[in-house]
Design an enzyme around this catalytic site. Structure first.
Site, PDB file in Angstrom:
ATOM      1  N   GLU A 190       0.828  -1.227   0.000  1.00 28.76           N
ATOM      2  CA  GLU A 190       0.000   0.000   0.000  1.00 28.76           C
ATOM      3  C   GLU A 190       0.854   1.267   0.000  1.00 28.76           C
ATOM      4  O   GLU A 190       0.688   2.150   0.852  1.00 28.76           O
ATOM      5  CB  GLU A 190      -0.975  -0.013   1.193  1.00 28.76           C
ATOM      6  CG  GLU A 190      -1.972  -1.140   1.109  1.00 28.76           C
ATOM      7  CD  GLU A 190      -3.113  -1.061   2.121  1.00 28.76           C
ATOM      8  OE1 GLU A 190      -3.041  -0.267   3.069  1.00 28.76           O
ATOM      9  OE2 GLU A 190      -4.098  -1.818   1.940  1.00 28.76           O
ATOM     10  N   GLU A 206      -5.400  -8.460  -0.427  1.00 27.86           N
ATOM     11  CA  GLU A 206      -6.116  -8.143   0.818  1.00 27.86           C
ATOM     12  C   GLU A 206      -7.576  -7.917   0.464  1.00 27.86           C
ATOM     13  O   GLU A 206      -7.886  -7.011  -0.322  1.00 27.86           O
ATOM     14  CB  GLU A 206      -5.566  -6.887   1.506  1.00 27.86           C
ATOM     15  CG  GLU A 206      -4.249  -7.099   2.212  1.00 27.86           C
ATOM     16  CD  GLU A 206      -3.804  -5.896   3.030  1.00 27.86           C
ATOM     17  OE1 GLU A 206      -4.670  -5.196   3.583  1.00 27.86           O
ATOM     18  OE2 GLU A 206      -2.582  -5.675   3.093  1.00 27.86           O
ATOM     19  N   GLN A 213      -7.647 -11.165   7.535  1.00 29.21           N
ATOM     20  CA  GLN A 213      -6.434 -11.909   7.724  1.00 29.21           C
ATOM     21  C   GLN A 213      -6.808 -13.340   8.115  1.00 29.21           C
ATOM     22  O   GLN A 213      -7.985 -13.662   8.071  1.00 29.21           O
ATOM     23  CB  GLN A 213      -5.588 -11.232   8.791  1.00 29.21           C
ATOM     24  CG  GLN A 213      -5.181  -9.813   8.326  1.00 29.21           C
ATOM     25  CD  GLN A 213      -4.178  -9.120   9.231  1.00 29.21           C
ATOM     26  OE1 GLN A 213      -3.892  -9.552  10.336  1.00 29.21           O
ATOM     27  NE2 GLN A 213      -3.645  -8.008   8.765  1.00 29.21           N
TER      28      GLN A 213
HETATM   29  O1  AHR Z   1      -5.056  -6.069   6.878  1.00 27.57           O
HETATM   30  C1  AHR Z   1      -4.931  -4.962   7.712  1.00 27.57           C
HETATM   31  C2  AHR Z   1      -4.240  -3.776   7.056  1.00 27.57           C
HETATM   32  O2  AHR Z   1      -5.058  -3.278   6.040  1.00 27.57           O
HETATM   33  C3  AHR Z   1      -2.933  -4.046   6.370  1.00 27.57           C
HETATM   34  O3  AHR Z   1      -1.845  -3.946   7.228  1.00 27.57           O
HETATM   35  C4  AHR Z   1      -2.855  -2.962   5.342  1.00 27.57           C
HETATM   36  O4  AHR Z   1      -2.133  -3.350   4.204  1.00 27.57           O
HETATM   37  C5  AHR Z   1      -4.299  -2.631   5.048  1.00 27.57           C
HETATM   38  O5  AHR Z   1      -4.526  -1.270   5.086  1.00 27.57           O
END
Ligand code: AHR
Length: 506
Positions: A176, A295, A352
């Site tokens: 990011e 993500e 996650q």
């Molecule tokens: O997944 C949580 C966070 O969300 C990660 O660290 C980041 O890449 C995103 O903004």
């Protein structure tokens, strides 16, 4: 007389986008909150193995069926010095992690995490720090992980007790990097140039690796589109994939828009494909840059006050979202969107895997349990194999505040010619039951083996006790409605999965 809505979904084994890459069903472990410490790793826990990793968590990861794991961040990676996490544990520093304002004890690093991933058959996807570190540190990490011996970093790994290389094929060039919250954020030109140089050096260490450049942090970033095209102009010769990140949540009780998250994901993916292909055309590339959606999830980000207000602490809870059955329905629909773009989205990572925003939760010293979102993911990873079929959906549209007019029914389907198995995913975004005619007459044979459904209730987030009651339940399938058709009635706001045998027994 019925007030059911009606819809039709038509599938044909010859009308497909090619195979679903098994890496589409990946996950993500970040040094964030309790994902690592008291999540996957908790020495002293009754279920901990000799290496300190929890066997009860590992069992749930296996059951979830994910195929890949991205590591170690996320925002965390932009301040991470990977050399802190290798070598004798007692000598590893306690570092201040600026991304989440926590104390990183470095008791888990690459030499602990990668064997854990391998023991579960998870392909690792390593991210390098391009926020506060650069080309040298990135190339050194590839050398440490992937070279056999005879160089400073590979011999350091061997001296640390890891004789064989970890063999990491997939690498993210930062995380990011367009986000103002990112430590060491860059503008598109700067990041593209750095990604090109870091990627070049990493490939010189190991020509067999694959590289993912950072795309926009979300569809809403003001630089979306410009970011992708600039980064690919600069680094496209070196990289194989461009990343996408997206999180969805219900805003202010707007359930209609939330249920349309899958349609929003569709539009985001199609925008990135168009941008990547425009650069490829302009540059007359023979290669194609595909997508790593590394993500995605439901995340109630509006409840997170921001890292800057958190007290500095060891890995505490920070963010721990508890999910509802509505969230699970949306997660199921997001999986449909990924499968429906499987010709270009080759890698996916649910963010996650444990705690934070994850399908698996743990109690320190206690149980590990399944959140509501666990169920659609586990069902899809177990069944979606083979080709991604093009589904023709006929359904009424409904108006949403955030995403415009969206079909009330979405569908995705896979067909594995090798095993004769077909899987169909259906979402009913409508607030009333919808009768769906699944038209599969193009298959020579069709035998529905199971149909299961998860309907959203109004109970809201489910804690551990309430989550135990969440399960997919049997959905009646009527095979007599019309030839070559299976008729299903989906409850309001529901997600369903149907599995069929489509080859005659020999
Ligand atoms: O997944 C949580 C966070 O969300 C990660 O660290 C980041 O890449 C995103 O903004």
């Amino acid at each position: 007389m019925t007030d059911n809505a009606v819809a039709a979904v038509t599938i044909d084994p010859d009308h497909h986008r090619g195979p679903v890459d098994e890496r589409l069903f990946g996950s993500f472990v970040e040094h964030m909150g309790r994902c690592v410490y008291t999540g996957v790793y908790e020495p002293g826990h009754p279920a901990a193995a000799g290496d300190g990793f929890r066997t009860d968590v590992a069992a749930l990861v296996r059951e979830l069926g994910v195929t890949l794991v991205r590591y170690p961040g996320g925002n965390f990676v932009s301040g991470y010095d990977w050399t802190d996490g290798v070598g004798p544990r007692e000598k590893r520093p306690r570092r201040l992690d600026l991304a989440w304002r926590s104390i990183e004890t470095n008791q888990v690093g690459v030499d602990e995490f990668l064997p854990w991933a391998a023991s579960l058959g998870l392909e690792p996807m390593m991210a390098v720090n391009l926020g506060t570190a650069g080309v040298r540190e990135a190339a050194a990490l590839v050398e440490y992980c992937n070279l056999a011996e005879g160089t400073a970093w590979s011999d350091r790994r061997r001296a640390n007790g890891v004789p064989k290389p970890h063999g990491v094929k997939l690498w993210c060039l930062g995380n990011e990097m367009d986000g103002p919250w990112q430590t060491g954020r860059k503008d598109a030109e700067e990041y593209g140039a750095l990604a090109a140089e870091a990627g070049k050096a990493m490939r010189l260490v190991d020509p067999g690796i694959e590289l993912v450049a950072c795309g926009s942090s979300s569809h809403d970033m003001p630089t979306f589109g410009y970011w992708e095209s600039t980064v690919l102009e600069k680094a496209g010769d070196v990289v194989d994939y461009i990343s996408m990140h997206a999180y969805y949540q219900e805003h202010d009780g707007d359930r209609d828009s939330f249920l349309a998250s899958g349609a929003s994901m569709d539009a985001f993916i199609e925008g990135v494909i168009a941008t990547a292909d425009a650069v490829a055309a302009r540059r007359r590339w023979r290669k194609r840059v595909d997508i790593s959606f590394d993500e995605w999830n439901v995340w109630y980000q509006s409840r997170f006050p921001g890292s800057e207000v958190l007290p500095i602490d060891t890995a505490g809870p920070r963010i721990e979202d508890v999910y509802s059955t509505l969230d699970a329905v949306v997660v199921g629909d997001l999986l449909s969107s990924l499968i429906n773009h499987a010709d270009r989205v080759k890698i996916g990572a649910l963010a996650q895997l444990v705690n934070v925003i994850a399908p698996i939760m743990t109690e320190p010293g206690g149980e590990a349990w399944r959140q509501a979102t666990f169920h659609p993911i586990a069902a899809v990873t177990a069944a979606a194999r083979g080709n991604s079929l093009v589904t023709r959906v006929t359904a009424v549209q409904y108006a949403t505040r955030r995403h415009g007019d969206v079909p009330t029914v979405s569908a995705a389907a896979t067909h594995d010619p090798a095993t004769g198995a077909a899987t169909v995913l259906l979402t009913n975004r409508a607030d009333r039951p919808t009768t769906v005619d699944l038209r599969h007459g193009a298959f020579e044979h069709w035998e529905t083996r199971s149909a299961r459904v998860l309907a959203a209730d109004d109970e809201g987030p489910r804690d551990k006790a309430a989550s135990a009651a969440v399960a997919l339940t049997r959905l009646p399938a009527d095979e007599t409605a019309a030839p070559g058709t299976t008729r299903l009635t989906l409850p309001p706001h529901s997600w369903a999965i149907l599995q069929a045998a489509v080859r005659r027994p020999d």
